[in-house]
Design a protein around this motif. Structure first.
Motif, PDB file in Angstrom:
ATOM      1  N   ARG A 118       0.822  -1.201   0.000  1.00 42.79           N
ATOM      2  CA  ARG A 118       0.000   0.000   0.000  1.00 42.79           C
ATOM      3  C   ARG A 118       0.860   1.256   0.000  1.00 42.79           C
ATOM      4  O   ARG A 118       0.463   2.283  -0.566  1.00 42.79           O
ATOM      5  CB  ARG A 118      -0.947  -0.020   1.200  1.00 42.79           C
ATOM      6  CG  ARG A 118      -2.097  -1.005   1.006  1.00 42.79           C
ATOM      7  CD  ARG A 118      -2.707  -1.431   2.332  1.00 42.79           C
ATOM      8  NE  ARG A 118      -3.803  -2.374   2.163  1.00 42.79           N
ATOM      9  CZ  ARG A 118      -3.678  -3.647   1.835  1.00 42.79           C
ATOM     10  NH1 ARG A 118      -2.463  -4.153   1.641  1.00 42.79           N
ATOM     11  NH2 ARG A 118      -4.722  -4.432   1.699  1.00 42.79           N
TER      12      ARG A 118
ATOM     13  N   THR B 161      -9.116  -0.615  -7.133  1.00 42.76           N
ATOM     14  CA  THR B 161      -8.837   0.819  -7.103  1.00 42.76           C
ATOM     15  C   THR B 161     -10.015   1.624  -7.623  1.00 42.76           C
ATOM     16  O   THR B 161     -10.342   2.694  -7.079  1.00 42.76           O
ATOM     17  CB  THR B 161      -7.585   1.120  -7.949  1.00 42.76           C
ATOM     18  OG1 THR B 161      -6.512   0.285  -7.499  1.00 42.76           O
ATOM     19  CG2 THR B 161      -7.176   2.570  -7.817  1.00 42.76           C
TER      20      THR B 161
ATOM     21  N   GLN C 153       1.814   1.621  -3.591  1.00 43.91           N
ATOM     22  CA  GLN C 153       0.627   2.034  -4.348  1.00 43.91           C
ATOM     23  C   GLN C 153       0.372   3.532  -4.177  1.00 43.91           C
ATOM     24  O   GLN C 153       0.127   4.248  -5.158  1.00 43.91           O
ATOM     25  CB  GLN C 153      -0.601   1.245  -3.875  1.00 43.91           C
ATOM     26  CG  GLN C 153      -0.630  -0.204  -4.308  1.00 43.91           C
ATOM     27  CD  GLN C 153      -1.808  -0.967  -3.703  1.00 43.91           C
ATOM     28  OE1 GLN C 153      -2.454  -0.493  -2.762  1.00 43.91           O
ATOM     29  NE2 GLN C 153      -2.084  -2.151  -4.226  1.00 43.91           N
TER      30      GLN C 153
ATOM     31  N   ASN D 168       0.110  -3.424  -7.973  1.00 40.58           N
ATOM     32  CA  ASN D 168      -0.488  -2.090  -8.055  1.00 40.58           C
ATOM     33  C   ASN D 168      -1.945  -2.166  -8.500  1.00 40.58           C
ATOM     34  O   ASN D 168      -2.538  -1.155  -8.879  1.00 40.58           O
ATOM     35  CB  ASN D 168       0.318  -1.209  -9.018  1.00 40.58           C
ATOM     36  CG  ASN D 168       0.126   0.266  -8.729  1.00 40.58           C
ATOM     37  OD1 ASN D 168      -0.246   0.656  -7.619  1.00 40.58           O
ATOM     38  ND2 ASN D 168       0.370   1.099  -9.729  1.00 40.58           N
ATOM     39  N   ASN D 169      -2.507  -3.379  -8.464  1.00 41.78           N
ATOM     40  CA  ASN D 169      -3.903  -3.633  -8.836  1.00 41.78           C
ATOM     41  C   ASN D 169      -4.195  -3.309 -10.297  1.00 41.78           C
ATOM     42  O   ASN D 169      -5.339  -2.999 -10.655  1.00 41.78           O
ATOM     43  CB  ASN D 169      -4.873  -2.853  -7.922  1.00 41.78           C
ATOM     44  CG  ASN D 169      -4.889  -3.376  -6.503  1.00 41.78           C
ATOM     45  OD1 ASN D 169      -4.383  -4.462  -6.232  1.00 41.78           O
ATOM     46  ND2 ASN D 169      -5.435  -2.610  -5.584  1.00 41.78           N
ATOM     47  N   GLN D 170      -3.177  -3.393 -11.140  1.00 47.00           N
ATOM     48  CA  GLN D 170      -3.356  -3.216 -12.570  1.00 47.00           C
ATOM     49  C   GLN D 170      -3.447  -4.580 -13.245  1.00 47.00           C
ATOM     50  O   GLN D 170      -2.718  -5.510 -12.887  1.00 47.00           O
ATOM     51  CB  GLN D 170      -2.188  -2.413 -13.166  1.00 47.00           C
ATOM     52  CG  GLN D 170      -2.002  -1.039 -12.544  1.00 47.00           C
ATOM     53  CD  GLN D 170      -3.209  -0.146 -12.714  1.00 47.00           C
ATOM     54  OE1 GLN D 170      -3.666   0.092 -13.827  1.00 47.00           O
ATOM     55  NE2 GLN D 170      -3.732   0.355 -11.599  1.00 47.00           N
TER      56      GLN D 170
ATOM     57  N   SER E  72       6.456   8.405 -12.133  1.00 49.39           N
ATOM     58  CA  SER E  72       7.082   7.834 -10.947  1.00 49.39           C
ATOM     59  C   SER E  72       8.391   7.190 -11.365  1.00 49.39           C
ATOM     60  O   SER E  72       8.437   6.442 -12.346  1.00 49.39           O
ATOM     61  CB  SER E  72       6.161   6.786 -10.307  1.00 49.39           C
ATOM     62  OG  SER E  72       6.751   6.217  -9.164  1.00 49.39           O
TER      63      SER E  72
ATOM     64  N   ASP F 161      -1.293  -7.057 -10.989  1.00 45.79           N
ATOM     65  CA  ASP F 161       0.007  -6.880 -10.344  1.00 45.79           C
ATOM     66  C   ASP F 161      -0.234  -6.309  -8.947  1.00 45.79           C
ATOM     67  O   ASP F 161      -1.382  -6.123  -8.511  1.00 45.79           O
ATOM     68  CB  ASP F 161       0.935  -6.006 -11.192  1.00 45.79           C
ATOM     69  CG  ASP F 161       0.437  -4.576 -11.363  1.00 45.79           C
ATOM     70  OD1 ASP F 161      -0.512  -4.172 -10.647  1.00 45.79           O
ATOM     71  OD2 ASP F 161       1.001  -3.849 -12.209  1.00 45.79           O
TER      72      ASP F 161
ATOM     73  N   ILE G 248       3.287   5.639  -5.858  1.00 45.81           N
ATOM     74  CA  ILE G 248       3.216   5.616  -7.327  1.00 45.81           C
ATOM     75  C   ILE G 248       2.010   6.418  -7.812  1.00 45.81           C
ATOM     76  O   ILE G 248       2.091   7.150  -8.819  1.00 45.81           O
ATOM     77  CB  ILE G 248       3.175   4.167  -7.832  1.00 45.81           C
ATOM     78  CG1 ILE G 248       4.537   3.495  -7.594  1.00 45.81           C
ATOM     79  CG2 ILE G 248       2.810   4.102  -9.310  1.00 45.81           C
ATOM     80  CD1 ILE G 248       4.551   2.005  -7.844  1.00 45.81           C
ATOM     81  N   ARG G 249       0.896   6.310  -7.104  1.00 44.33           N
ATOM     82  CA  ARG G 249      -0.297   7.061  -7.514  1.00 44.33           C
ATOM     83  C   ARG G 249      -0.041   8.563  -7.454  1.00 44.33           C
ATOM     84  O   ARG G 249      -0.345   9.312  -8.408  1.00 44.33           O
ATOM     85  CB  ARG G 249      -1.479   6.697  -6.610  1.00 44.33           C
ATOM     86  CG  ARG G 249      -2.790   7.382  -6.997  1.00 44.33           C
ATOM     87  CD  ARG G 249      -3.931   6.958  -6.081  1.00 44.33           C
ATOM     88  NE  ARG G 249      -3.738   7.451  -4.725  1.00 44.33           N
ATOM     89  CZ  ARG G 249      -4.075   8.683  -4.335  1.00 44.33           C
ATOM     90  NH1 ARG G 249      -4.605   9.526  -5.194  1.00 44.33           N
ATOM     91  NH2 ARG G 249      -3.892   9.047  -3.082  1.00 44.33           N
TER      92      ARG G 249
ATOM     93  N   PHE H  69       5.450  -4.460  -8.973  1.00 47.62           N
ATOM     94  CA  PHE H  69       5.118  -3.107  -9.415  1.00 47.62           C
ATOM     95  C   PHE H  69       5.842  -2.751 -10.714  1.00 47.62           C
ATOM     96  O   PHE H  69       5.869  -1.582 -11.103  1.00 47.62           O
ATOM     97  CB  PHE H  69       5.488  -2.089  -8.330  1.00 47.62           C
ATOM     98  CG  PHE H  69       4.540  -2.081  -7.166  1.00 47.62           C
ATOM     99  CD1 PHE H  69       3.417  -1.260  -7.157  1.00 47.62           C
ATOM    100  CD2 PHE H  69       4.752  -2.910  -6.076  1.00 47.62           C
ATOM    101  CE1 PHE H  69       2.541  -1.255  -6.097  1.00 47.62           C
ATOM    102  CE2 PHE H  69       3.877  -2.913  -5.003  1.00 47.62           C
ATOM    103  CZ  PHE H  69       2.767  -2.090  -5.006  1.00 47.62           C
TER     104      PHE H  69
END
Length: 870
Positions: A99, A800, A102, A837-839, A114, A835, A105-106, A137
């Motif tokens: 987190r 997300t 995350q 990062n929830n992508q 980033s 991944d 990076i966000r 990530f």
């Protein structure tokens, strides 16, 4: 000729012996210089320490500079991210790290980009799982300084995790401030030869910056002077992304694996694992609250008509990340700074508990059936357990009836008669109005991500299970008894008896907030429970044994050196056993009034251990009970004694072919295997010291850590007053890290329940105020059911974008798990592979309610996005 990439940077401690506020003000003006230097092309590039927290604070204070910041970030001249704060890896959980990245990076991506470099230049040790976290990530390159052992001395290498994740590493063997010599000295040749040892590469890196160091406006001039003074090296202004492109072309770079916690090139400070135990327990509690309770509850609530509130979730996590920043996490700070860290944690904890309470109340507010009491399971597996809760009734006798109309047995542990009369100054004028608050134990089975409801029937014949007084407690797994001063444990499955199985060790600590170090004239005491007051509750569902007393201890180092004992330290130990539960619950309350000492809980076993085992962010690690360099550390130039004090996050264990003994902690962070036969598992509860740094410790015979020329007194770090430690002990035949993580999860989750009643309006702080019913009637929705006993269910939260659910699983074993299990879903869903990062990285399958999990490689992490089809 070798090429040297000169990286202009600053290392900005979020807080340290100074406060966050001190650093924040200085950073505001520092950024004026950074932006001016970039605008005037005095420097080409600048690295803002790989963390976004300082920029987050900056833009809150100076929002008008956001466009200028964004311009230089987008153009590739100012480098930010990927972390929100630079964590201390050895005391931070995997889900917190995820987190943290995350968030970092966000925020950095919002400003333009980033930097894809895993940048942790000052963390006190490197976790074995960092490569796989970075790879999750999309990060393939990493920079760090501390921890490399003597045997792994290369400056540039590939670092692998157990799952074959890999990052290319630039190890700053001379530290991130090494380039200051370029700016403050003219002996360029010595500097350049110093940074080119232990490597054959032709591309080198030279970071130019330091702690809160201002911009070097004459950087270009000094680079020119260095180039003109010699012909072996060519210095160029550069960036880490540019540098790693060149480094990747180098041939025959070594490959290393594992964790790096050796003090070969710098101090490593293993003592921070237990420094400021109060801070570690506070932030561990918030982390567990968010990961195991609040995020899952919020994800479930969305499917019952309650909107997700990502803003408040982010706000709480940001506080956690700030508290887990390097130095902040270690507790090696001034008292003023640590008070700020603790206060921030208190606010975040209140927010998290309030959010949890509101969700439980709202979810229970619109019910058609006759039910008063609601229990929730926030995990992705079915749970059968004993719940210890309280109920509010007008009558002392009541029945519990489940949704099918069947009576449920429960055990009364305690009942209080409470007067809710309207207050009057003259108590004789008060009209009594009594109700009953009854603490009970009840065993329930709750389906994954679902609930169960109970009707309370009052004024009936009392048929609950009775509790009996006893000094012996037992369940299907254990029997525990108190005999004079000793606790005896019988393992009913193994048939083994452990006499004196739990003791406490007290010893002097003449170290500092960075490192434990024994007193120069030490006196270590083994403490039992002699002359204690023992009371027990024995029942079919719940058993507890309370042991209260005093330990007579040396008041301080002076008394300890004289082997005198004049201070009574009060303790209250509670051991609990529940039906069908293989965990011995441990709660130890202490009132510390002793200075400069370390207190450890010791589990005495029949295992002669050669290795210890504990968890890491996303795995398990095996370590020798004796550090390989314990005897020769001075000869090989180590900066401190590599004592076998080891970190753990959730559990620590020793085992052999016949027996396994584990401690599962809720905030404790270090342990050591001790005893002549290495048969004793010692878990540090706390250590109290009075200085930020001290010179010439027995374990660290050198300059003081932190500040070398000034003593900074830290009386708060003596941890005087009341403290409570919680955890569990598991004794059995086999070591199973997946089951131990499950134990940790269950210990972490409070009994999530809510009673609809208007008798006592203060069971929650805001329960006095009415709320409207939830817009949706409460129905059963077991959203996700994962049947995979060998996998760790690490996280369950919302995606997300709020359109689905995220489930993260990992394999804690060193071998491949074939056909590990399955996922069952409430609705037809599309499943994507994500991944960290929830992508989405892989499509998975569409429109299914059942999903068979494919093989998990050794220590592999997999994240699944589950999207219900509407």
């Amino acid at each position: 000729m070798k090429k040297v990439f000169v990286i202009a940077h600053t290392h900005w401690d979020f807080e340290w012996y100074f406060t966050r506020q001190d650093a924040r003000i200085q950073f505001i003006y520092h950024m004026d210089e950074v932006l001016r230097a970039l605008k005037n092309n005095v420097i080409d590039y600048y690295l803002l320490d790989g963390q976004m927290s300082i920029i987050d604070d900056y833009l809150e204070s100076v929002p008008e500079n956001a466009p200028e910041l964004r311009k230089f970030i987008k153009s590739g001249r100012l480098f930010v991210g990927p972390w929100y704060t630079q964590v201390d890896e050895m005391v931070t959980s995997g889900e917190s790290m995820v987190r943290n990245l995350q968030q970092g990076i966000r925020l950095s991506s919002k400003l333009g980009r980033s930097v894809p470099i895993g940048y942790l230049p000052d963390s006190f040790g490197q976790s074995q799982d960092i490569p796989k976290i970075y790879n999750g990530f999309g990060i393939k390159n990493a920079v760090f300084w501390r921890g490399m052992p003597k045997e792994k001395s290369a400056r540039y290498f590939y670092w692998t995790s157990d799952d074959n994740s890999k990052v290319l590493v630039a190890n700053l063997r001379n530290g991130y401030p090494v380039g200051v010599d370029l700016m403050e000295s003219s002996n360029y040749s010595d500097l350049l030869h110093k940074i080119s040892t232990d490597t054959n590469v032709v591309n080198l890196v030279l970071p130019v910056g330091g702690d809160q160091r201002p911009v070097d406006f004459n950087l270009k001039q000094k680079i020119k002077e260095a180039n003109d003074s010699q012909d072996e090296f060519k210095l160029v202004e550069g960036t880490y992304p540019e540098y790693f492109k060149e480094l990747a072309k180098e041939k025959n770079l070594p490959i290393y694996s594992g964790e790096f916690v050796d003090p070969s090139t710098s101090k490593i400070h293993r003592g921070i694992y237990s420094s400021r135990a109060d801070l570690k327990m506070m932030y561990d509690r918030i982390e567990r609250l968010m990961t195991y309770e609040v995020e899952p509850l919020m994800a479930m609530a969305r499917y019952h008509g309650i909107e997700v509130k990502p803003g408040i979730i982010s706000q709480i996590w940001k506080t956690v990340f700030r508290g887990q920043a390097h130095d902040s996490a270690g507790g090696c700070n001034s008292d003023e700074t640590n008070r700020d860290i603790y206060h921030r944690g208190e606010i975040a904890l209140q927010l998290g508990l309030s959010l949890k309470g509101y969700l439980l109340r709202k979810l229970s507010s619109n019910v058609t059936d006759k039910m008063d009491l609601f229990f929730w399971n926030p995990t992705v597996s079915s749970v059968t357990k004993v719940h210890k809760i309280f109920v509010i009734t007008k009558n002392p006798n009541f029945e519990l009836v489940n949704e099918k109309g069947d009576r449920i047995e429960y055990q009364v542990i305690k009942q209080d008669k409470v007067n809710r009369a309207v207050l009057r100054r003259n108590k004789k004028e008060m009209v009594s109005d009594y109700y009953y608050k009854t603490t009970i134990a009840v065993m329930l089975t709750i389906q994954p991500t679902d609930w169960t409801g109970i009707l309370i029937k009052e004024d009936v014949t009392d048929k609950n299970i009775a509790s009996k007084d006893s000094t012996l407690i037992e369940n299907e797994y254990y029997q525990i008894s108190m005999n004079h001063s000793n606790l005896t444990l019988t393992d009913r499955k193994n048939g083994k008896v452990y006499h004196d199985f739990l003791t406490v060790e007290d010893g002097g600590d003449e170290g500092d907030t960075y490192d434990y170090s024994p007193a120069y004239k030490d006196w270590t005491l083994s403490l039992n429970f002699n002359d204690s007051v023992v009371k027990g509750i024995r029942g079919e569902l719940y058993n507890s044994l309370s042991i209260k007393g005093d330990w007579l201890l040396p008041a301080d180092l002076v008394e300890r050196s004289k082997k005198q004992k004049n201070k009574k330290l009060k303790y209250d130990l509670q051991l609990t056993l529940e039906k069908n539960n293989p965990v011995i619950g441990v709660i130890l309350k202490l009132t510390n009034n002793v200075l400069d000492h370390r207190l450890r809980m010791v589990i005495n076993t029949d295992i002669n251990a050669k290795n210890s085992y504990s968890d890491t962010p996303f795995g398990t690690i095996k370590r020798p009970v004796i550090d390989p360099h314990l005897k020769d550390w001075k000869d090989i130039g180590y900066h401190e004694e590599p004592t076998s004090i080891r970190p753990f996050l959730h559990f620590t264990n020793i085992h052999n072919d016949e027996s396994s003994v584990s401690f599962v902690g809720l905030g404790e962070r270090d342990f050591q295997v001790i005893g002549d036969s290495f048969n004793r598992l010692a878990v540090t509860l706390f250590r109290g010291v009075g200085f930020l740094g001290r010179p010439d410790l027995l374990r660290r015979p050198s300059d003081a850590s932190g500040l070398q020329t000034r003593y900074v007194s830290t009386p708060d770090s003596q941890l005087q007053g009341d403290m409570t430690f919680r955890g569990g002990i598991v004794v059995g035949k086999k070591f199973d890290p997946s089951k131990l993580q499950r134990v940790h999860n269950l210990l972490s989750v409070d009994d999530l329940f809510y009673q609809n009643q208007d008798i006592d309006k203060f069971t929650m702080r805001v329960q006095y105020f009415r709320i409207n019913k939830n817009i949706e009637t409460l129905v059963h929705k077991s959203l996700v059911d994962i049947k995979a006993d060998d996998l760790v269910k690490s996280s369950f939260t919302s995606t997300t974008d709020g359109t689905g659910l995220v489930v993260r699983l990992y394999n804690p074993f060193k071998n491949t798990l074939k056909n590990p299990g399955s996922i069952s879903l409430y609705d037809n869903c599309n499943i994507k592979i994500l991944d960290l990062n929830n992508q989405v990285i892989e499509n998975g399958v569409d429109n299914v309610k059942e999903y068979e999990l494919s093989s998990f490689g050794p220590s592999e992490i997999k994240t699944f996005g589950i999207y219900p089809i509407k």
